[in-house]
Design a protein around this motif. Sequence first.
Motif, PDB file in Angstrom:
ATOM      1  N   SER A 173     -56.958 -18.503 -10.700  1.00 10.35           N
ATOM      2  CA  SER A 173     -57.210 -17.368 -11.580  1.00 10.35           C
ATOM      3  C   SER A 173     -56.612 -17.662 -12.956  1.00 10.35           C
ATOM      4  CB  SER A 173     -56.582 -16.099 -11.002  1.00 10.35           C
ATOM      5  OG  SER A 173     -56.643 -15.047 -11.947  1.00 10.35           O
ATOM      6  N   ILE A 174     -57.391 -17.465 -13.998  1.00 16.45           N
ATOM      7  CA  ILE A 174     -56.881 -17.669 -15.357  1.00 16.45           C
ATOM      8  C   ILE A 174     -55.699 -16.741 -15.621  1.00 16.45           C
ATOM      9  CG2 ILE A 174     -57.454 -17.332 -17.808  1.00 16.45           C
ATOM     10  CD1 ILE A 174     -60.220 -18.462 -17.228  1.00 16.45           C
ATOM     11  N   GLU A 175     -55.737 -15.582 -15.019  1.00 19.90           N
ATOM     12  CA  GLU A 175     -54.645 -14.615 -15.184  1.00 19.90           C
ATOM     13  C   GLU A 175     -53.308 -15.183 -14.717  1.00 19.90           C
ATOM     14  OE1 GLU A 175     -54.123 -10.866 -12.631  1.00 19.90           O
ATOM     15  OE2 GLU A 175     -55.237 -10.137 -14.374  1.00 19.90           O
ATOM     16  N   ASP A 176     -53.353 -16.094 -13.740  1.00 17.94           N
ATOM     17  CA  ASP A 176     -52.122 -16.662 -13.183  1.00 17.94           C
ATOM     18  C   ASP A 176     -51.646 -17.914 -13.922  1.00 17.94           C
ATOM     19  OD1 ASP A 176     -52.150 -14.679 -11.264  1.00 17.94           O
ATOM     20  OD2 ASP A 176     -53.225 -15.909  -9.793  1.00 17.94           O
ATOM     21  N   LEU A 177     -52.451 -18.425 -14.840  1.00 19.39           N
ATOM     22  CA  LEU A 177     -52.066 -19.640 -15.554  1.00 19.39           C
ATOM     23  C   LEU A 177     -51.035 -19.314 -16.636  1.00 19.39           C
ATOM     24  CD1 LEU A 177     -55.472 -21.514 -16.035  1.00 19.39           C
ATOM     25  CD2 LEU A 177     -53.908 -21.535 -14.091  1.00 19.39           C
ATOM     26  N   PRO A 178     -50.190 -20.282 -16.991  1.00 17.78           N
ATOM     27  CA  PRO A 178     -49.187 -20.031 -18.039  1.00 17.78           C
ATOM     28  C   PRO A 178     -49.841 -19.603 -19.348  1.00 17.78           C
ATOM     29  CG  PRO A 178     -48.761 -22.115 -16.919  1.00 17.78           C
ATOM     30  CD  PRO A 178     -50.095 -21.647 -16.437  1.00 17.78           C
ATOM     31  N   SER A 179     -49.256 -18.628 -20.007  1.00 16.13           N
ATOM     32  CA  SER A 179     -49.767 -18.198 -21.313  1.00 16.13           C
ATOM     33  C   SER A 179     -49.236 -19.089 -22.432  1.00 16.13           C
ATOM     34  CB  SER A 179     -49.393 -16.739 -21.576  1.00 16.13           C
ATOM     35  OG  SER A 179     -47.993 -16.554 -21.453  1.00 16.13           O
ATOM     36  N   ASP A 180     -48.080 -19.690 -22.208  1.00 21.49           N
ATOM     37  CA  ASP A 180     -47.528 -20.639 -23.175  1.00 21.49           C
ATOM     38  C   ASP A 180     -48.369 -21.918 -23.161  1.00 21.49           C
ATOM     39  OD1 ASP A 180     -45.017 -21.568 -24.846  1.00 21.49           O
ATOM     40  OD2 ASP A 180     -45.465 -23.178 -23.411  1.00 21.49           O
ATOM     41  N   GLU A 181     -48.792 -22.370 -24.323  1.00 22.59           N
ATOM     42  CA  GLU A 181     -49.747 -23.476 -24.388  1.00 22.59           C
ATOM     43  C   GLU A 181     -49.143 -24.800 -23.917  1.00 22.59           C
ATOM     44  OE1 GLU A 181     -51.816 -23.612 -28.100  1.00 22.59           O
ATOM     45  OE2 GLU A 181     -52.664 -21.609 -27.831  1.00 22.59           O
ATOM     46  N   GLU A 182     -47.881 -25.025 -24.194  1.00 22.64           N
ATOM     47  CA  GLU A 182     -47.247 -26.259 -23.715  1.00 22.64           C
ATOM     48  C   GLU A 182     -47.154 -26.263 -22.192  1.00 22.64           C
ATOM     49  OE1 GLU A 182     -43.554 -27.229 -25.513  1.00 22.64           O
ATOM     50  OE2 GLU A 182     -44.362 -27.270 -27.566  1.00 22.64           O
ATOM     51  N   LYS A 183     -46.818 -25.113 -21.636  1.00 23.30           N
ATOM     52  CA  LYS A 183     -46.738 -25.014 -20.175  1.00 23.30           C
ATOM     53  C   LYS A 183     -48.122 -25.133 -19.543  1.00 23.30           C
ATOM     54  CE  LYS A 183     -42.481 -22.285 -20.005  1.00 23.30           C
ATOM     55  NZ  LYS A 183     -41.860 -20.987 -19.630  1.00 23.30           N
ATOM     56  N   LEU A 184     -49.136 -24.618 -20.233  1.00 22.38           N
ATOM     57  CA  LEU A 184     -50.502 -24.738 -19.727  1.00 22.38           C
ATOM     58  C   LEU A 184     -50.942 -26.202 -19.727  1.00 22.38           C
ATOM     59  CD1 LEU A 184     -53.060 -23.355 -18.715  1.00 22.38           C
ATOM     60  CD2 LEU A 184     -53.738 -22.983 -21.102  1.00 22.38           C
ATOM     61  N   ALA A 185     -50.568 -26.934 -20.766  1.00 23.13           N
ATOM     62  CA  ALA A 185     -50.874 -28.366 -20.814  1.00 23.13           C
ATOM     63  C   ALA A 185     -50.180 -29.101 -19.671  1.00 23.13           C
ATOM     64  CB  ALA A 185     -50.451 -28.947 -22.161  1.00 23.13           C
ATOM     65  N   GLU A 186     -48.938 -28.716 -19.385  1.00 22.62           N
ATOM     66  CA  GLU A 186     -48.217 -29.329 -18.269  1.00 22.62           C
ATOM     67  C   GLU A 186     -48.870 -28.973 -16.942  1.00 22.62           C
ATOM     68  OE1 GLU A 186     -45.767 -31.567 -18.309  1.00 22.62           O
ATOM     69  OE2 GLU A 186     -46.124 -31.581 -20.478  1.00 22.62           O
ATOM     70  N   TRP A 187     -49.396 -27.760 -16.864  1.00 20.63           N
ATOM     71  CA  TRP A 187     -50.064 -27.324 -15.628  1.00 20.63           C
ATOM     72  C   TRP A 187     -51.260 -28.214 -15.315  1.00 20.63           C
ATOM     73  CZ3 TRP A 187     -55.052 -25.633 -14.659  1.00 20.63           C
ATOM     74  CH2 TRP A 187     -55.277 -25.093 -13.392  1.00 20.63           C
ATOM     75  N   VAL A 188     -52.093 -28.476 -16.318  1.00 22.49           N
ATOM     76  CA  VAL A 188     -53.287 -29.286 -16.054  1.00 22.49           C
ATOM     77  C   VAL A 188     -52.900 -30.734 -15.739  1.00 22.49           C
ATOM     78  CG1 VAL A 188     -53.878 -30.011 -18.424  1.00 22.49           C
ATOM     79  CG2 VAL A 188     -55.687 -29.627 -16.765  1.00 22.49           C
ATOM     80  N   LYS A 189     -51.812 -31.214 -16.326  1.00 18.93           N
ATOM     81  CA  LYS A 189     -51.331 -32.562 -15.979  1.00 18.93           C
ATOM     82  C   LYS A 189     -50.900 -32.613 -14.511  1.00 18.93           C
ATOM     83  CE  LYS A 189     -49.744 -33.681 -20.664  1.00 18.93           C
ATOM     84  NZ  LYS A 189     -48.561 -33.850 -21.542  1.00 18.93           N
ATOM     85  N   GLN A 190     -50.244 -31.544 -14.051  1.00 18.64           N
ATOM     86  CA  GLN A 190     -49.820 -31.499 -12.653  1.00 18.64           C
ATOM     87  C   GLN A 190     -51.019 -31.436 -11.712  1.00 18.64           C
ATOM     88  OE1 GLN A 190     -46.930 -32.034 -11.275  1.00 18.64           O
ATOM     89  NE2 GLN A 190     -47.768 -31.686  -9.220  1.00 18.64           N
TER      90      GLN A 190
END
Length: 311
Positions: A263-280
Amino acid sequence: MLNYITQTLRALFYGTALFSFAISINIVQICSMLLIPYSRRLVWDINSRGAAQSMWWVMQYIFEKNHKGNITFSGDRIPSDESAVVISNHRSFTDFYMLHAVAIRRNMLPHVKYFAKDSLKYIPFFGFGMWLMGMIFIKRNWTQDEGQLKKIFKTIKRYAAPIWVVNFVEGTRLTQKKLQESQAFARDRGLPILQNLLLPRTKGFVACIRQLRNTHVKYVYDFTIAYRHIKKGLQCPPNLLQIHSLPIITPPWYFHVHVRKYSIEDLPSDEEKLAEWVKQVFVEKDAILEDMKIKWTKCEKLGEIRTEKYF
């Protein structure tokens, strides 16, 4: 010798037929431009539900029905008619058949829109057709792409039309040379070293999520595409010539798509953390593909394996 001649004739037949069909669709697309002053949304629908669906459906029929391409599926079960941002690994042109295999079974084939290299729009006939189909052309230069992406996402939000925004976040097709370069880059910067994937390029994905939060696009689908050849092993997909010249492509090739839904709602709102999320996410995808080298679809990470017949 006879077998070679037969394969050549088959490839010529399908190549000529698909090219002719694409040209006829192009003509319809050009005619649809006459409607732009009256309804841009109608033009969007004609090129999605008419042009794109027709072309993709015929190609998928040839792959799965005529040439017996056997695709299996695993992971999260996604519903029909649900809009999403789709991220995927990118190995070859054959990836489109894998993505469309899922889309056609979820009634989303007309609504698949790809991030594509800007240079592709200059291919005679096809580039123009892709532009009218609503493909998202980018130059992979963030300074130049940012404004263009905002305009495209503004249109997507205004129409609120069903859509799969497909982003091959590796940015290019995987080759051994590119994999080695990506691993060297990761090693120099202390990043995870992937064995089967390139490090994801996150800016486009982050921009996509930023623009589509709080819209009708509420999910991210992560597709892990895998190929297995009975002699060459994992991630050796057939090329277009082999797809259209061989009477049967399974065997020797087997195809699999693993789906994860977020769910997009559950993804980090901080852009750096979102970038780290997709790397993970890509670290996890890499682990799946590493297991599949040995176990193929018996890999425990895949869970239940499904065959969803369509044709």
